[in-house]
Enzyme design. Structure first.
Site, PDB file in Angstrom:
ATOM      1  N   GLU A 299      14.930  -5.115 -21.890  1.00 23.31           N
ATOM      2  CA  GLU A 299      13.802  -4.162 -21.854  1.00 23.31           C
ATOM      3  C   GLU A 299      12.910  -4.429 -20.639  1.00 23.31           C
ATOM      4  O   GLU A 299      11.694  -4.587 -20.756  1.00 23.31           O
ATOM      5  CB  GLU A 299      13.012  -4.187 -23.176  1.00 23.31           C
ATOM      6  CG  GLU A 299      13.848  -3.708 -24.345  1.00 23.31           C
ATOM      7  CD  GLU A 299      13.071  -3.375 -25.618  1.00 23.31           C
ATOM      8  OE1 GLU A 299      11.854  -3.629 -25.685  1.00 23.31           O
ATOM      9  OE2 GLU A 299      13.701  -2.828 -26.556  1.00 23.31           O
TER      10      GLU A 299
ATOM     11  N   GLU B  58      20.412  -2.960 -29.264  1.00 22.56           N
ATOM     12  CA  GLU B  58      19.383  -3.014 -30.313  1.00 22.56           C
ATOM     13  C   GLU B  58      19.327  -1.654 -30.980  1.00 22.56           C
ATOM     14  O   GLU B  58      19.104  -0.644 -30.309  1.00 22.56           O
ATOM     15  CB  GLU B  58      18.003  -3.385 -29.745  1.00 22.56           C
ATOM     16  CG  GLU B  58      17.914  -4.831 -29.293  1.00 22.56           C
ATOM     17  CD  GLU B  58      16.505  -5.254 -28.883  1.00 22.56           C
ATOM     18  OE1 GLU B  58      15.526  -4.711 -29.432  1.00 22.56           O
ATOM     19  OE2 GLU B  58      16.409  -6.126 -28.003  1.00 22.56           O
TER      20      GLU B  58
HETATM   21  O1  AHR Z   1      13.868  -6.330 -32.112  1.00 20.48           O
HETATM   22  C1  AHR Z   1      12.512  -6.484 -31.897  1.00 20.48           C
HETATM   23  C2  AHR Z   1      12.118  -6.137 -30.464  1.00 20.48           C
HETATM   24  O2  AHR Z   1      12.326  -4.783 -30.238  1.00 20.48           O
HETATM   25  C3  AHR Z   1      12.891  -6.816 -29.369  1.00 20.48           C
HETATM   26  O3  AHR Z   1      12.417  -8.080 -29.081  1.00 20.48           O
HETATM   27  C4  AHR Z   1      12.692  -5.903 -28.215  1.00 20.48           C
HETATM   28  O4  AHR Z   1      13.762  -5.963 -27.292  1.00 20.48           O
HETATM   29  C5  AHR Z   1      12.513  -4.538 -28.861  1.00 20.48           C
HETATM   30  O5  AHR Z   1      11.420  -3.874 -28.379  1.00 20.48           O
END
Ligand code: AHR
Length: 514
Positions: free
Chosen positions: A198, A318
């Site tokens: 991110e 994710e």
């Molecule tokens: O999964 C929780 C958070 O969500 C992670 O650390 C981040 O990459 C995303 O914003």
């Protein structure tokens, strides 16, 4: 009657609306049983675990002196449960944590490892007791591939280069010698390596043009040592940020094997409870999960423009649901319950992933234990399995199977003035020739009769399993751990053209045909 067409990856089998109506069939899945060429990569069933809340500590790591049964500090009940769902790959150490993580603080004798502040997640002190050796030991115990995310946001090129050397170099070198001094003679095999996380946000607030250049620079020094070929993954877009994908593919596609994508559903509604909700919230979350279809289509369209051979994989590293934390818990720990609604989200999302498996070759649900849409919740020595876990277990039959072209036609599920398709489905053929059909009935109020047409094959045996409940908020607790669990599914039968089934309201069903 309204029918929603939901075309498959190879949509050559469309049943006309008129034909369906004439047959009096409201819901239909047509499966090209002797077709298909794309493999559903097992890594679509991958996981993500961060130093966040009680995921790593308590979730996996209890320490060697814990009364909880463990092997070298790693709790064995969790390892056994994850092996049961054939966990194929595990991403670590973050997440946002990754771009503040300095790996050298997590090696050597634990008593001498420095502490740090976990600024993103509750501001708690991280003691670095779970580091590189412990993570790679965990992956070894699980029998899964490690996927390590390196630090671009606050780390140096040298630091990233030396980490890869430490883990993978077989010869004599400062880092390989340090690894040996810490008790590991042979290098580890490490395929998947992420260059930041991110980086448009918590990983450095970069513009895509800037990150693309940073990516090109950092990945140059992520070396293939001693025959270890690294699969380099670039940080990808936040949800529908198509410009990020455009710029990364334009500027850096030649240097990457994979480009990631993050999408959470429910994250715009963080104030909503994981277990106390009505049909409006049920509908809204399932609708959000269906957005994955549009996201993948649009990101893949951009990738197809620059990479028509589909060399670069899209890695959804994710995904999952994001609800309000459980009352009384640290808001920074993201500990949420998990209900039948989350199970539907998982089933719907897998059916979408399958349809894009020619490009989407890994996905990592956030996060495996005690955080967000977890498989497992722990409380001291106790452990429970969530409804989402059961979907992973039921769907594991799709891992490495051949995606079968399917066409799902179904009634809409309407709520208020809105509507979404009432069913989600996909099908695959495994190496033994068995066909598995996974179906979700999104409608919480009505069962769905469905006709399955198998083209190019005849089945002689049909069996099924289902996950459902009488309540839309059903979930497992430490007091009642088996409220939601798979049951045999018997409301199905073989027919001349394939099969028929009556899916209970709000259910996930997996059929096996031989
Ligand atoms: O999964 C929780 C958070 O969500 C992670 O650390 C981040 O990459 C995303 O914003």
């Amino acid at each position: 009657m309204k029918l929603s067409g939901y075309l498959g990856a190879a949509a050559g089998l469309a049943l006309s609306l008129q034909a369906a109506l004439a047959a009096g069939v409201e819901n239909r899945i047509i499966i090209d049983a002797d077709g298909g060429k794309d493999i559903i990569n097992r890594n679509l069933y991958g996981h993500f675990s961060e130093h966040l809340g009680r995921c790593v500590y308590e979730g996996y790591w209890v320490g060697e002196d814990s009364p909880i049964p463990n092997v070298r500090g790693i709790r064995q009940d969790v390892v056994s449960a994850l092996k049961e769902i054939k966990i194929p790959v595990l991403r670590w150490p973050g997440g946002c944590f990754a771009d503040e993580y300095h790996w050298r603080q997590g090696i050597g004798p634990r008593s001498t490892r420095p502490t740090m502040i976990n600024t993103h997640w509750g501001g708690v002190t991280e003691n670095n007791h779970f580091g590189t050796h412990e993570f790679l030991d965990l992956c070894g115990q699980l029998g899964c591939e490690p996927y390590i995310c390196g630090n671009v946001g606050s780390g140096t090129v040298q630091e990233m280069q030396e980490w890869v050397e430490y883990m993978t170099f077989d010869g004599v070198s400062p880092m390989a010698d340090l690894r040996r001094a810490n008790g590991r003679e042979k290098p580890w095999a490490l395929k998947y390596f992420g260059i930041g996380n991110e980086n448009w946000g918590c990983g450095g607030s970069m513009r895509p043009e800037y990150y693309a250049d940073q990516y090109r620079r950092y990945q140059t020094y992520v070396r293939n040592f001693s025959g270890n070929a690294v699969f380099r993954i670039a940080c990808g877009a936040n949800s529908a940020d198509y410009q990020w994908t455009e710029v990364l593919m334009r500027e850096a596609r030649g240097q990457m094997a994979g480009l990631s994508l993050h999408y959470y559903c429910g994250s715009g509604r963080k104030s909503r409870s994981a277990t106390q909700y009505g049909e409006e919230d049920w509908f809204s979350l399932l609708k959000s999960s269906l957005f994955m279809q549009e996201l993948l289509f649009r990101h893949c369209t951009i990738m197809n423009k620059y990479d028509p051979e589909k060399r670069v994989a899209l890695i959804v590293d994710e995904w999952g649901t994001w609800h309000q934390v459980e009352p009384g818990t640290n808001p920074g720990f993201l500990y949420q319950q998990n209900s039948l609604r989350d199970a539907l989200v998982a089933g719907i999302t897998f059916n979408i992933f399958h349809r894009f498996c020619d490009r989407v070759r890994m996905a990592n649900i956030a996060q495996t234990v005690n955080v967000l849409q977890a498989m497992i919740l722990t409380q001291g020595e106790k452990m429970i399995l969530t409804p989402t876990y059961h979907v992973f277990e039921m769907f594991k039959v799709h891992q490495d199977a051949t995606l079968l072209p399917t066409d799902v036609r179904c009634r809409d599920y309407a709520f208020g003035t809105e509507k979404i398709p009432g069913l989600s489905g996909s099908a695959s053929r495994d190496k033994a020739g068995k066909i598995h059909v996974s179906l979700c009935n999104l409608d919480p109020n009505h069962p769905a009769e469905i006709q399955g047409d198998l083209r190019g094959a005849k089945a002689n045996r049909l069996a099924g399993r289902m996950l459902t409940s009488s309540s839309i908020t059903a979930h497992n607790t430490f007091e009642q751990p088996s409220q939601v669990k798979p049951e045999p599914f018997t409301a199905c039968a073989l027919t001349d053209s394939g099969f028929k089934a009556t899916l209970p309201a709000k259910s996930v069903v997996v059929l096996e045909l031989e």
